[in-house]
Design a protein around this motif. Structure first.
Motif, PDB file in Angstrom:
ATOM      1  N   PRO A 115       0.496  -0.711  -0.279  1.00  0.00           N
ATOM      2  CA  PRO A 115       0.193   0.148   0.012  1.00  0.00           C
ATOM      3  C   PRO A 115       0.466   1.432  -0.143  1.00  0.00           C
ATOM      4  O   PRO A 115       1.780   1.259   0.998  1.00  0.00           O
ATOM      5  CB  PRO A 115      -0.740  -0.019   1.600  1.00  0.00           C
ATOM      6  CG  PRO A 115      -0.677  -1.443   1.206  1.00  0.00           C
ATOM      7  CD  PRO A 115       0.261  -1.678   1.440  1.00  0.00           C
ATOM      8  N   LEU A 116       0.205   1.852  -0.907  1.00  0.00           N
ATOM      9  CA  LEU A 116       1.125   3.589  -0.878  1.00  0.00           C
ATOM     10  C   LEU A 116       0.737   4.711   0.426  1.00  0.00           C
ATOM     11  O   LEU A 116      -0.415   4.149   1.141  1.00  0.00           O
ATOM     12  CB  LEU A 116       0.684   4.522  -1.989  1.00  0.00           C
ATOM     13  CG  LEU A 116       1.093   3.329  -3.874  1.00  0.00           C
ATOM     14  CD1 LEU A 116       0.743   3.809  -4.508  1.00  0.00           C
ATOM     15  CD2 LEU A 116       2.416   2.852  -4.177  1.00  0.00           C
ATOM     16  N   PRO A 117       1.817   5.619   0.759  1.00  0.00           N
ATOM     17  CA  PRO A 117       1.467   6.273   1.735  1.00  0.00           C
ATOM     18  C   PRO A 117       1.156   7.133   1.197  1.00  0.00           C
ATOM     19  O   PRO A 117       1.064   7.701   0.030  1.00  0.00           O
ATOM     20  CB  PRO A 117       3.157   7.220   2.235  1.00  0.00           C
ATOM     21  CG  PRO A 117       4.033   6.008   0.864  1.00  0.00           C
ATOM     22  CD  PRO A 117       3.319   5.516   0.372  1.00  0.00           C
ATOM     23  N   PRO A 118      -0.329   7.594   1.872  1.00  0.00           N
ATOM     24  CA  PRO A 118      -1.075   8.471   2.248  1.00  0.00           C
ATOM     25  C   PRO A 118      -0.295  10.217   1.382  1.00  0.00           C
ATOM     26  O   PRO A 118      -1.030  10.548   0.393  1.00  0.00           O
ATOM     27  CB  PRO A 118      -2.099   8.708   2.798  1.00  0.00           C
ATOM     28  CG  PRO A 118      -0.981   8.820   3.853  1.00  0.00           C
ATOM     29  CD  PRO A 118      -0.175   7.469   3.698  1.00  0.00           C
ATOM     30  N   ARG A 119       0.745  10.141   1.360  1.00  0.00           N
ATOM     31  CA  ARG A 119       1.913  11.999   1.463  1.00  0.00           C
ATOM     32  C   ARG A 119       3.525  10.763   0.714  1.00  0.00           C
ATOM     33  O   ARG A 119       3.501  10.071   1.681  1.00  0.00           O
ATOM     34  CB  ARG A 119       1.618  12.840   2.645  1.00  0.00           C
ATOM     35  CG  ARG A 119       0.119  13.497   2.756  1.00  0.00           C
ATOM     36  CD  ARG A 119      -0.031  14.410   3.416  1.00  0.00           C
ATOM     37  NE  ARG A 119       1.294  15.678   3.276  1.00  0.00           N
ATOM     38  CZ  ARG A 119       0.361  16.115   2.045  1.00  0.00           C
ATOM     39  NH1 ARG A 119      -0.466  16.521   1.314  1.00  0.00           N
ATOM     40  NH2 ARG A 119       2.351  17.453   1.664  1.00  0.00           N
ATOM     41  N   VAL A 120       3.062  11.636  -0.378  1.00  0.00           N
ATOM     42  CA  VAL A 120       4.632  11.735  -0.199  1.00  0.00           C
ATOM     43  C   VAL A 120       5.122  13.209  -1.423  1.00  0.00           C
ATOM     44  O   VAL A 120       5.026  13.328  -2.186  1.00  0.00           O
ATOM     45  CB  VAL A 120       5.560  10.781  -1.914  1.00  0.00           C
ATOM     46  CG1 VAL A 120       6.419  10.352  -1.915  1.00  0.00           C
ATOM     47  CG2 VAL A 120       4.396   9.066  -1.432  1.00  0.00           C
ATOM     48  N   GLU A 121       6.358  13.242  -0.163  1.00  0.00           N
ATOM     49  CA  GLU A 121       7.415  14.874  -0.193  1.00  0.00           C
ATOM     50  C   GLU A 121       5.773  15.717  -0.893  1.00  0.00           C
ATOM     51  O   GLU A 121       6.163  16.321  -1.925  1.00  0.00           O
ATOM     52  CB  GLU A 121       8.132  14.766  -1.193  1.00  0.00           C
ATOM     53  CG  GLU A 121       9.290  13.523  -0.864  1.00  0.00           C
ATOM     54  CD  GLU A 121      10.350  13.700   0.161  1.00  0.00           C
ATOM     55  OE1 GLU A 121      10.040  15.845   0.469  1.00  0.00           O
ATOM     56  OE2 GLU A 121      10.777  13.183   0.908  1.00  0.00           O
ATOM     57  N   GLY A 122       5.105  16.238  -0.569  1.00  0.00           N
ATOM     58  CA  GLY A 122       4.533  16.923  -0.922  1.00  0.00           C
ATOM     59  C   GLY A 122       3.040  16.615  -1.796  1.00  0.00           C
ATOM     60  O   GLY A 122       2.172  17.554  -2.238  1.00  0.00           O
ATOM     61  N   LEU A 123       3.415  15.699  -2.028  1.00  0.00           N
ATOM     62  CA  LEU A 123       2.095  15.035  -3.306  1.00  0.00           C
ATOM     63  C   LEU A 123       1.173  13.717  -2.391  1.00  0.00           C
ATOM     64  O   LEU A 123       1.780  12.781  -1.585  1.00  0.00           O
ATOM     65  CB  LEU A 123       3.158  14.475  -4.532  1.00  0.00           C
ATOM     66  CG  LEU A 123       3.872  15.402  -4.796  1.00  0.00           C
ATOM     67  CD1 LEU A 123       5.195  14.043  -6.126  1.00  0.00           C
ATOM     68  CD2 LEU A 123       3.284  16.004  -5.697  1.00  0.00           C
ATOM     69  N   THR A 124      -0.282  14.295  -2.582  1.00  0.00           N
ATOM     70  CA  THR A 124      -1.330  13.068  -1.841  1.00  0.00           C
ATOM     71  C   THR A 124      -1.377  11.758  -3.174  1.00  0.00           C
ATOM     72  O   THR A 124      -1.227  12.233  -4.024  1.00  0.00           O
ATOM     73  CB  THR A 124      -2.336  14.193  -2.227  1.00  0.00           C
ATOM     74  OG1 THR A 124      -2.475  15.179  -0.664  1.00  0.00           O
ATOM     75  CG2 THR A 124      -3.552  12.838  -1.082  1.00  0.00           C
ATOM     76  N   VAL A 125      -1.361  10.792  -2.514  1.00  0.00           N
ATOM     77  CA  VAL A 125      -1.045   9.729  -3.479  1.00  0.00           C
ATOM     78  C   VAL A 125      -2.576   8.610  -3.157  1.00  0.00           C
ATOM     79  O   VAL A 125      -2.705   8.535  -2.242  1.00  0.00           O
ATOM     80  CB  VAL A 125       0.193   9.410  -3.131  1.00  0.00           C
ATOM     81  CG1 VAL A 125       0.263   7.966  -3.694  1.00  0.00           C
ATOM     82  CG2 VAL A 125       1.121   9.949  -3.043  1.00  0.00           C
ATOM     83  N   ALA A 126      -2.914   8.521  -4.344  1.00  0.00           N
ATOM     84  CA  ALA A 126      -4.278   7.159  -3.234  1.00  0.00           C
ATOM     85  C   ALA A 126      -3.810   6.381  -4.853  1.00  0.00           C
ATOM     86  O   ALA A 126      -3.514   6.650  -6.275  1.00  0.00           O
ATOM     87  CB  ALA A 126      -5.385   7.815  -3.713  1.00  0.00           C
TER      88      ALA A 126
END
Length: 377
Positions: A115-126
């Protein structure tokens, strides 16, 4: 685990250890109450008890030796109860084993496509995925988002076909990307490493399938394997660069879905070697508040009962019509439309990845502007 208080007598300590473990003849310590052993005893013991009850009734009970209607009904009821008990016991055992296998398979699949983290370096991810393989949540589609010293790097790929062989190929590509994304300073070098890793994986598969051959046989499944890959890098300023090996281009989401196309893609990894020069393709900036949607071809290739393809661009536009763009909401809305369009589970794996730029421009006193990663308010 046994907890001993400080200053406890040594005899109490030895007694506790003796109660907790037994030493076998080989010197191996085993637990006195071994749950797997108890389950094995119950699995074999309960059917034996049911069978012994049926034999005892047949040999001892006077009714079992009578020929009257009442005696026959009672005998039939006894053997029906024994048979039903055995069937329920076997069913319960199989269900427990199936539940355990599903837990193990789920853990393995999450380790592969974690599962991807919800935030990566200021980017919201889904991200979302549908597997065409029955009983599997992971198929031939792969994706990953990692934050590196060189920017946020993204891979979206699609292995030819689906099933266990596609899962193993996806694992090889993902494992190589997770290492190369941090080690390689240039995106073309990351792609080179993916190509070498895939070639090594296919050669090892071919040797396992055809031990006499050192290279993939012309008619072996490994010789026909290929992977479409889209590599992207988002810099601190939002600038996007990409390398595309036969994969569908993503969509930019800003009130509507607009296709991002930066040129002709390279051939997929596997059947043909990559060219000597791998020029980076510039896709423009991803501005604050905008989002990027990466997908596999299983999204657009899904057909309805009339044979019409799923209109992915229209579905994305409908999902982002009302700002702000929420990646998780986009994922749910698009997959709901996809399932309604198909009327069943798709026949191909389908993955969707959405990233929203939540960085913003902060003015400084000298009149200049710098980009700082922070949550949009």
């Amino acid at each position: 685990m046994i907890r001993i208080r400080t200053g406890a007598p040594r005899r109490a300590l030895f007694r506790a250890r003796g109660r907790a473990r037994l030493r076998t003849r080989t010197g191996k310590r085993v637990s006195r109450l071994d749950p797997p052993r108890i389950r094995r005893v119950l699995t074999l013991g309960l059917p034996a008890v049911w069978g012994a009850a049926a034999v005892t009734y047949k040999l001892v009970c006077p009714l079992a030796r009578q020929d009257g209607l009442e005696a026959r009904i009672i005998t039939s009821a006894v053997f029906f109860a024994v048979g039903a008990g055995l069937i329920l016991h076997v069913r319960g055992t199989l269900l427990r084993e199936l539940r355990q296998l599903r837990e193990v398979a789920g853990a393995a699949q999450n380790a592969l496509l974690r599962p991807l983290p919800p935030r990566v370096e200021g980017l919201t991810v889904a991200a979302g995925r549908l597997s065409a393989s029955r009983g599997a949540s992971v198929g031939g589609d792969l994706y990953e988002v990692v934050a590196t010293d060189h920017g946020v790097r993204i891979v979206m790929g699609d292995v030819r076909g689906h099933g266990l062989t596609a899962i193993s190929t996806a694992a090889a590509v993902l494992g190589s990307f997770r290492e190369a994304a941090h080690e390689e300073t240039e995106l073309p070098h990351v792609l080179r490493k993916l190509e070498r890793s895939l070639g090594r994986h296919l050669r090892e598969r071919s040797r396992a399938e055809h031990p006499a051959n050192g290279a993939p046989a012309p008619h072996s499944p490994a010789a026909e394997e290929f992977v479409t890959v889209l590599l992207m890098e988002i810099g601190p300023d939002g600038g996007m660069t990409a390398l595309n090996c036969g994969h569908p281009w993503p969509y930019r989401l800003r009130g509507r879905a607009e296709p991002v196309s930066a040129g002709e893609p390279l051939p997929p990894l596997g059947p043909f070697p990559l060219p000597v020069e791998l020029p980076l393709l510039h896709c423009g900036p991803l501005l604050p508040g905008e989002a990027l949607a990466l997908h596999t071809d299983g999204m657009e290739d899904t057909r309805d009962a009339a044979g019409r393809f799923f209109p992915l661009q229209a579905a994305l536009t409908e999902a982002v019509r009302v700002p702000p763009v929420a990646p998780q909401t986009v994922i749910r809305a698009v997959y709901a439309q996809l399932l309604r369009h198909a009327g069943r589970l798709p026949t191909d794996d389908a993955a969707l990845l959405v990233l929203r730029n939540d960085r913003r421009r902060v003015p400084v006193q000298q009149g200049e502007t710098v980009r700082r990663e922070s949550t949009m308010t």
